[in-house]
Design an enzyme around this catalytic site. Structure first.
Site, short mmCIF file in Angstrom:
data_model
loop_
_atom_site.label_atom_id
_atom_site.label_comp_id
_atom_site.label_asym_id
_atom_site.label_seq_id
_atom_site.Cartn_x
_atom_site.Cartn_y
_atom_site.Cartn_z
N ARG A 6 29.85 -35.04 21.50
CA ARG A 6 29.82 -33.83 20.69
C ARG A 6 30.39 -32.63 21.42
O ARG A 6 30.56 -31.58 20.81
CB ARG A 6 28.40 -33.52 20.24
CG ARG A 6 27.38 -33.23 21.35
CD ARG A 6 25.97 -33.18 20.79
NE ARG A 6 24.95 -32.92 21.82
CZ ARG A 6 23.65 -33.15 21.63
NH1 ARG A 6 23.20 -33.64 20.49
NH2 ARG A 6 22.79 -32.87 22.60
N GLU A 7 30.71 -32.79 22.69
CA GLU A 7 31.21 -31.66 23.48
C GLU A 7 32.73 -31.58 23.35
O GLU A 7 33.48 -31.76 24.30
CB GLU A 7 30.73 -31.82 24.93
CG GLU A 7 29.19 -31.81 24.98
CD GLU A 7 28.56 -32.28 26.29
OE1 GLU A 7 29.30 -32.50 27.27
OE2 GLU A 7 27.32 -32.42 26.32
N GLU A 23 30.20 -27.24 33.08
CA GLU A 23 29.73 -27.03 31.71
C GLU A 23 30.57 -25.88 31.17
O GLU A 23 30.47 -24.74 31.64
CB GLU A 23 28.24 -26.67 31.68
CG GLU A 23 27.30 -27.78 32.11
CD GLU A 23 26.90 -28.69 30.94
OE1 GLU A 23 27.37 -28.44 29.80
OE2 GLU A 23 26.12 -29.64 31.15
N HIS A 42 30.00 -37.02 26.77
CA HIS A 42 29.12 -36.72 25.65
C HIS A 42 30.01 -36.31 24.48
O HIS A 42 30.70 -35.29 24.54
CB HIS A 42 28.14 -35.59 26.00
CG HIS A 42 27.09 -36.00 26.97
ND1 HIS A 42 26.71 -35.21 28.04
CD2 HIS A 42 26.33 -37.13 27.06
CE1 HIS A 42 25.75 -35.83 28.72
NE2 HIS A 42 25.52 -37.00 28.16
N TYR A 82 18.26 -28.64 35.21
CA TYR A 82 17.01 -29.38 35.17
C TYR A 82 17.16 -30.64 36.00
O TYR A 82 18.26 -31.06 36.31
CB TYR A 82 16.64 -29.78 33.74
CG TYR A 82 17.81 -30.26 32.89
CD1 TYR A 82 18.28 -29.46 31.85
CD2 TYR A 82 18.43 -31.48 33.12
CE1 TYR A 82 19.35 -29.88 31.07
CE2 TYR A 82 19.50 -31.90 32.34
CZ TYR A 82 19.95 -31.10 31.31
OH TYR A 82 21.00 -31.51 30.53
N HIS A 140 31.80 -31.10 30.83
CA HIS A 140 30.77 -31.09 29.79
C HIS A 140 30.80 -29.75 29.09
O HIS A 140 31.50 -28.83 29.50
CB HIS A 140 29.37 -31.25 30.42
CG HIS A 140 29.08 -32.61 30.96
ND1 HIS A 140 28.31 -33.53 30.30
CD2 HIS A 140 29.46 -33.21 32.11
CE1 HIS A 140 28.21 -34.63 31.03
NE2 HIS A 140 28.90 -34.47 32.13
N SER A 141 30.03 -29.64 28.02
CA SER A 141 29.75 -28.30 27.48
C SER A 141 28.32 -28.33 26.91
O SER A 141 27.83 -29.41 26.59
CB SER A 141 30.76 -27.92 26.39
OG SER A 141 30.48 -28.56 25.16
N TYR A 142 27.64 -27.27 26.66
CA TYR A 142 28.07 -25.91 26.94
C TYR A 142 27.10 -25.27 27.94
O TYR A 142 26.05 -25.87 28.19
CB TYR A 142 28.10 -25.10 25.64
CG TYR A 142 26.80 -25.08 24.89
CD1 TYR A 142 26.50 -26.12 23.99
CD2 TYR A 142 25.82 -24.09 25.05
CE1 TYR A 142 25.28 -26.16 23.29
CE2 TYR A 142 24.62 -24.11 24.36
CZ TYR A 142 24.37 -25.14 23.48
OH TYR A 142 23.16 -25.17 22.78
N ASN A 150 25.37 -40.18 30.52
CA ASN A 150 25.18 -39.43 31.75
C ASN A 150 23.75 -39.51 32.28
O ASN A 150 23.30 -38.65 33.03
CB ASN A 150 25.60 -37.96 31.60
CG ASN A 150 26.02 -37.36 32.93
OD1 ASN A 150 26.54 -38.08 33.79
ND2 ASN A 150 25.82 -36.06 33.11
N ARG A 151 23.05 -40.56 31.87
CA ARG A 151 21.77 -40.90 32.48
C ARG A 151 21.81 -42.36 32.91
O ARG A 151 20.81 -42.93 33.35
CB ARG A 151 20.59 -40.71 31.51
CG ARG A 151 20.44 -39.31 30.97
CD ARG A 151 19.88 -38.34 32.02
NE ARG A 151 19.61 -37.04 31.45
CZ ARG A 151 20.53 -36.09 31.26
NH1 ARG A 151 21.79 -36.33 31.59
NH2 ARG A 151 20.21 -34.93 30.72
N ARG A 180 25.80 -37.61 20.59
CA ARG A 180 25.98 -37.37 22.03
C ARG A 180 26.23 -38.67 22.80
O ARG A 180 27.02 -38.71 23.74
CB ARG A 180 24.71 -36.68 22.54
CG ARG A 180 24.50 -36.63 24.04
CD ARG A 180 23.15 -35.99 24.32
NE ARG A 180 22.70 -36.14 25.69
CZ ARG A 180 23.00 -35.29 26.68
NH1 ARG A 180 23.74 -34.25 26.46
NH2 ARG A 180 22.53 -35.49 27.89
#
Lengths: 454, 277
Positions: A216-217, A415, A214, A393, A341-343, A289-290, A272
């Site tokens: 933006r991380e 994360e 992703h 989730y 990943h973050s965050y 990541n989906r 992202r």
């Protein structure tokens, strides 16, 4: 003229003197603004080939006038356009010198004019082209010096090109154990570079680590770079890492989504997804990541191209994902799959696509807790450990679900910092502390794999 | 809720020095309505509810120097109230938003109503920091901002690299306080928010003593991962309630970088609210 010196843009320091409008300041060095340098050099380089202007044979004359009359003569000279004179300092008052660039063709005429009117002059620059050539050489040399002296600052965020350059540096500096591989290309045709850490052998069991899926991380790509250098420099110094690399290989993909990363620098810091075009929609990108083949199409991923968690038209539709899948499958001996990943400060194991426990739940939970303790030991940063579904989730199509179901038992997602104060915009001052503590967590898992996997 | 508020200070002292009574509850679903059941303190329901409670606290405190962030959830239980909603009972620690120093623990209840409306929050916190000191800091902040003769403006706070210009820190802190109102109202059991960035801020000069700012705020929505852009108008005077008026873009509005409606998303419904001053 492709290039012209406008009088207002002139700021030339040559041979001990700064020629600026209205005066001269003695100091040595050729100084241009970098844009001007570029324009000059480009036009000089292309000049010959394209019949454009070069400065071969051009001279810069410094003219000293004694009275008003001589000033008027120079002003007259200015009006003679066919001479193509370029006045760096204009004739205005006789107390100030006049500097003028004279093209080779006009030199004789100008000198005769000056001499016949008994106007004093001296040659400031004998051949402008020679000066420019020397300047270009200096610039190239200093750039080379910068590169080889490794000025990559691990405590700041870098552009994609800067990161890619450093990958080459690492591979050359630690060429005995580090090599750079390309495992594919992004949607926009950027290379996907993996660093391989290996002391030899043939297809040894391997640890896979990826970051920046992703885009933006940013803390993840930054941490991956630090980890790369740490891993390389610890071999031969740290007993644990030395024994690790004597038995296993490590593959590190610092920028899994380079198109997205570039986009976060140029256009939208909060991007992202990938940058693939979606048929029939104006919205761009798929949540990589989906997009993995694990419960694909299930809950926790969107079917809308405009969504941040859009799963894509089909599993592995994203070339970035497919490239990793292909690499792992072709390798055939990957023992751990670790992704950054973050965050949120979480340490997660499968599953995300379903809320049932994986068969190895007990071992993964215990190992996760050990890793979280290691992370906490450094700066007190607390990570919550658990399965994806129970901790964050339900989310289908995630990478560690795929890797686990593929047979890679030790599949974890980190994360990283923080828990929401800065979120994606984590200050650079936290890069190295974050990388250091994350490394301790990764090491805990890796050491366990080394000691337990065959 | 009112009765609870009266008894709470005493309860607070008792509970913080003793264990919360262990609820007699069945461990397997389905949950009996009206029965309180224990929650894993690190579960997303517990952590989410604690965050909502803190949004409410930060908004009502109206204090840029007294902002709190979530530390750890120590204990959490939840009760399903038929026809009403889900109510969480929480004990958690907090940290100073800026310094991350321990700021004291809180007891809170958060009721997520069945019908779409803001969660009802009751929260009481212990202060480890001297309240007078916080007030003084707020006043200092206020004076500094009041002294500006030209309207304050800014954009991208923090910037891409996480930097916040020191001169704009107070304006950012006010944005956090104001955004807390938006985030509190919009939260549900399933959807939570973080303030990501002040995209832009512009001060409206006022003739009276209050400070007024116009913000564009980016909220990070979880678990959808969407970035929600909200326009927020904020009026602040130390010692007075914060006044906030806002509208947020409807969800899934993003085309390339513009707007466009979309249907069929799995994410929760985002409501837009206009508050009148």
């Amino acid at each position: 003229m492709l290039f012209s010196y406008t009088r207002s843009s002139r700021k030339l320091k040559i041979n001990g003197y700064v020629l600026t409008k209205g005066g001269l300041i003695p100091k040595i060095e050729l100084l241009f603004t970098s844009n001007m340098k570029l324009i000059l050099i480009v036009s000089a380089l292309f000049g010959g080939a394209l019949c454009l202007e070069t400065f071969v044979g051009h001279q810069v004359l410094r003219i000293k006038t004694k009275n008003e009359e001589q000033i008027r003569k120079l002003q007259f000279l200015e009006t003679l356009e066919h001479l193509q004179l370029d006045f760096w300092i204009n004739p205005s008052t006789f107390s100030l010198p006049v500097d003028v660039r004279v093209p080779a063709n006009s030199l004789q005429a100008v000198k005769i004019f000056l001499e016949s009117h008994r106007i004093e002059y001296s040659i400031l620059i004998e051949d402008l082209q020679a000066v420019l050539d020397r300047e270009k050489q200096d610039m190239v040399a200093s750039q080379q010096m910068e590169r080889s002296s490794n000025t990559f600052n691990y405590g700041i965020y870098h552009s994609l090109s800067s990161i890619y350059e450093e990958l080459d540096n690492l591979a050359s500096e630690y060429s005995n154990i580090v090599s750079k591989l390309q495992i594919g290309q992004s949607y926009e045709k950027r290379p996907l570079y993996v660093l391989k850490f290996s002391t030899g052998g043939s297809n040894r069991p391997a640890i896979w680590i990826d970051a920046g899926i992703h885009s933006r991380e940013w803390i993840t790509q930054a941490s991956a770079m630090w980890i790369a250098r740490k891993l390389a420099s610890d071999y031969g110094n740290d007993p644990s890492i030395t024994s690790l690399l004597n038995k296993m290989d490590v593959f590190l993909l610092p920028v899994t989504n380079p198109d997205g990363y570039e986009f976060t620098h140029t256009t939208n810091r909060m991007w992202r997804k990938t940058r693939s075009k979606n048929a029939g929609s104006l919205c761009v990108g798929v949540d990589p990541n989906r997009n993995w083949d694990a419960g694909f199409g299930g809950p926790g991923a969107s079917s809308s191209p405009c969504s941040e968690s859009y799963r894509g038209p089909s599993a592995n539709s994203e070339v970035e994902v497919k490239s990793v899948v292909n690499f792992i499958k072709n390798h055939g001996n990957v023992a751990a799959f670790l992704t950054l990943h973050s965050y949120s400060q979480l340490l997660l194991y499968p599953y995300g696509y379903k809320c049932t426990q994986p068969a190895d739940h007990a071992e993964l939970n215990a190992l996760g807790k050990a890793a979280a303790n290691a992370i906490q030991s450094l700066y007190g940063t607390t990570f919550t450990v658990g399965s994806i579904c129970s901790t964050i989730y339900q989310a289908s199509g995630g990478s560690i679900d795929w890797s686990y179901d593929y047979g890679i038992k030790y599949s974890f997602a980190f994360e990283l910092r923080d828990t929401g104060r800065y979120g994606f915009l984590l200050p650079a001052s936290q890069i190295i502390p974050t990388a250091e503590e994350t490394w301790l967590g990764l090491k805990t898992i890796i050491e366990h794999v080394r000691d337990n996997a065959h | 809720m009112q009765g609870l508020g009266a008894a709470l200070p005493v309860l607070l002292l008792l509970l913080l020095s003793a264990q919360l009574p262990r609820p007699a509850v069945a461990e397997q679903p389905p949950w009996a309505p009206g029965v309180e059941r224990a929650l894993d303190p690190s579960s997303r329901l517990a952590v989410g509810a604690a965050r909502v409670a803190l949004h409410n606290y930060n908004f009502h405190a109206a204090s840029p120097s007294g902002l709190r962030a979530l530390g750890q959830v120590r204990k959490a239980t939840v009760k399903s109230i038929p026809g009403v909603g889900q109510k969480c009972y929480l004990q958690f620690t907090t940290e100073d938003y800026r310094s991350r120093e321990n700021a004291g623990s809180c007891l809170a209840t958060v009721l997520y109503p069945k019908k779409k409306s803001p969660p009802a929050v009751n929260i009481k916190c212990i202060n480890t920091k001297d309240q007078k000191q916080i007030q003084e800091e707020d006043n200092r902040l206020y004076q500094k901002l009041k002294r500006q003769t030209k309207p304050i403006t800014g954009s991208n706070i923090p910037d891409s690299f996480g930097n916040i210009e020191p001169a704009l820190e107070p304006v950012w802190a006010l944005a956090v306080a104001g955004s807390s109102y938006m985030m509190w109202e919009k939260s549900t059991e399933k959807v939570g928010y973080f303030m990501t960035q002040v995209k832009s801020v512009k001060q409206w000069m006022r003739k009276d003593d209050s400070l007024e700012f116009d913000y564009v705020i980016l909220l990070h929505e979880m678990p959808t991962q969407e970035m929600i852009s909200c326009h927020m108008r904020l009026i602040w005077l130390p010692g007075h309630p914060l006044k906030v008026k806002y509208t947020c873009d409807s969800e899934n509005h993003r085309l390339e970088d513009g707007s466009g409606m979309e249907s069929g998303s799995a994410a929760g419904i985002i409501r837009e609210r206009e508050e009148n001053f």
